[in-house]
Design a protein around this motif. Structure first.
Motif, PDB file in Angstrom:
ATOM      1  N   LEU A  24       1.099   2.176  -5.249  1.00 22.75           N
ATOM      2  CA  LEU A  24       0.734   2.236  -3.833  1.00 22.75           C
ATOM      3  C   LEU A  24      -0.749   2.458  -3.585  1.00 22.75           C
ATOM      4  CD1 LEU A  24       3.695   4.095  -2.133  1.00 22.75           C
ATOM      5  CD2 LEU A  24       2.884   1.787  -1.653  1.00 22.75           C
ATOM      6  N   ASP A  25      -1.401   3.283  -4.392  1.00 24.60           N
ATOM      7  CA  ASP A  25      -2.792   3.629  -4.141  1.00 24.60           C
ATOM      8  C   ASP A  25      -3.766   3.042  -5.151  1.00 24.60           C
ATOM      9  OD1 ASP A  25      -2.293   5.200  -1.782  1.00 24.60           O
ATOM     10  OD2 ASP A  25      -1.363   6.670  -3.111  1.00 24.60           O
ATOM     11  N   THR A  55      -5.436  -1.667  -1.043  1.00 26.81           N
ATOM     12  CA  THR A  55      -4.348  -1.149  -1.877  1.00 26.81           C
ATOM     13  C   THR A  55      -3.017  -1.576  -1.262  1.00 26.81           C
ATOM     14  OG1 THR A  55      -4.074   0.919  -0.654  1.00 26.81           O
ATOM     15  CG2 THR A  55      -5.694   0.921  -2.461  1.00 26.81           C
ATOM     16  N   PRO A  56      -1.950  -1.556  -2.021  1.00 26.97           N
ATOM     17  CA  PRO A  56      -0.658  -1.870  -1.431  1.00 26.97           C
ATOM     18  C   PRO A  56      -0.308  -0.965  -0.244  1.00 26.97           C
ATOM     19  CG  PRO A  56      -0.497  -2.036  -3.794  1.00 26.97           C
ATOM     20  CD  PRO A  56      -1.858  -1.453  -3.492  1.00 26.97           C
ATOM     21  N   ARG A  57      -0.612   0.340  -0.330  1.00 34.32           N
ATOM     22  CA  ARG A  57      -0.312   1.239   0.782  1.00 34.32           C
ATOM     23  C   ARG A  57      -1.079   0.812   2.044  1.00 34.32           C
ATOM     24  NH1 ARG A  57       1.740   6.271   0.673  1.00 34.32           N
ATOM     25  NH2 ARG A  57       1.081   6.639  -1.474  1.00 34.32           N
ATOM     26  N   ALA A  58      -2.348   0.496   1.885  1.00 33.06           N
ATOM     27  CA  ALA A  58      -3.156   0.061   3.030  1.00 33.06           C
ATOM     28  C   ALA A  58      -2.640  -1.255   3.594  1.00 33.06           C
ATOM     29  CB  ALA A  58      -4.620  -0.056   2.628  1.00 33.06           C
ATOM     30  N   LEU A 108       0.508  -2.367   3.457  1.00 33.87           N
ATOM     31  CA  LEU A 108       1.748  -2.069   4.162  1.00 33.87           C
ATOM     32  C   LEU A 108       1.466  -1.421   5.517  1.00 33.87           C
ATOM     33  CD1 LEU A 108       3.875  -0.706   1.194  1.00 33.87           C
ATOM     34  CD2 LEU A 108       4.112  -2.933   2.310  1.00 33.87           C
ATOM     35  N   ASP A 109       0.544  -0.464   5.536  1.00 31.65           N
ATOM     36  CA  ASP A 109       0.193   0.198   6.796  1.00 31.65           C
ATOM     37  C   ASP A 109      -0.359  -0.800   7.808  1.00 31.65           C
ATOM     38  OD1 ASP A 109       1.002   2.621   5.711  1.00 31.65           O
ATOM     39  OD2 ASP A 109      -1.056   3.344   5.339  1.00 31.65           O
ATOM     40  N   ASP A 153       4.037   3.338 -10.032  1.00 31.65           N
ATOM     41  CA  ASP A 153       3.524   3.820  -8.746  1.00 31.65           C
ATOM     42  C   ASP A 153       2.182   3.143  -8.473  1.00 31.65           C
ATOM     43  OD1 ASP A 153       2.915   5.167  -6.440  1.00 31.65           O
ATOM     44  OD2 ASP A 153       2.552   7.101  -7.413  1.00 31.65           O
ATOM     45  N   THR A 175       8.090  -3.832   3.512  1.00 32.38           N
ATOM     46  CA  THR A 175       8.202  -2.825   2.456  1.00 32.38           C
ATOM     47  C   THR A 175       7.402  -3.189   1.206  1.00 32.38           C
ATOM     48  OG1 THR A 175      10.116  -3.850   1.401  1.00 32.38           O
ATOM     49  CG2 THR A 175      10.550  -2.302   3.241  1.00 32.38           C
ATOM     50  N   LEU A 176       7.294  -2.216   0.327  1.00 34.55           N
ATOM     51  CA  LEU A 176       6.643  -2.458  -0.958  1.00 34.55           C
ATOM     52  C   LEU A 176       7.405  -3.527  -1.748  1.00 34.55           C
ATOM     53  CD1 LEU A 176       4.406  -1.788  -2.970  1.00 34.55           C
ATOM     54  CD2 LEU A 176       5.851   0.085  -3.816  1.00 34.55           C
ATOM     55  N   ASN A 202       2.495  -3.293   8.931  1.00 29.49           N
ATOM     56  CA  ASN A 202       3.480  -2.653   9.804  1.00 29.49           C
ATOM     57  C   ASN A 202       2.888  -2.231  11.132  1.00 29.49           C
ATOM     58  OD1 ASN A 202       5.948  -2.842   8.318  1.00 29.49           O
ATOM     59  ND2 ASN A 202       5.061  -1.422   6.851  1.00 29.49           N
TER      60      ASN A 202
END
Length: 83
Positions: free
Chosen positions: A32-33, A71-74, A76-77, A30, A7-8, A80
């Protein structure tokens, strides 16, 4: 292999423990991106993060995650997808 998603909150914990909080950056915003470089984390901080994710969470990684995870979103993706 992990059965729980990475998770973040997990990512922020590792970043803070490994590299600290960059001045003027609110990790509770925020993020994530936002690219890691803009957040104040360099490639060494991300390399340390990748290693800790592998050791502490059992998520297998390779060098490609460094290129993919800007990025954090990338991140995490990518993490995971490997768990």
């Amino acid at each position: 292999m992990s059965t729980n998603p990475f998770t973040l909150a997990d990512l922020k914990k590792i970043l803070l423990e490994g590299a600290g909080a960059p001045e003027g950056v609110d990790l509770d915003a925020d993020i994530l991106d936002i690219e890691f470089a803009a957040l104040g984390y360099d490639s060494l901080a991300i390399l340390e993060t990748v290693g800790r994710v592998e050791r502490e969470y059992g998520i297998p990684t390779d060098d490609s995650i460094l290129a993919e995870a800007t990025t954090p979103r990338a991140f995490l993706d990518a993490a995971n997808a490997r768990s």
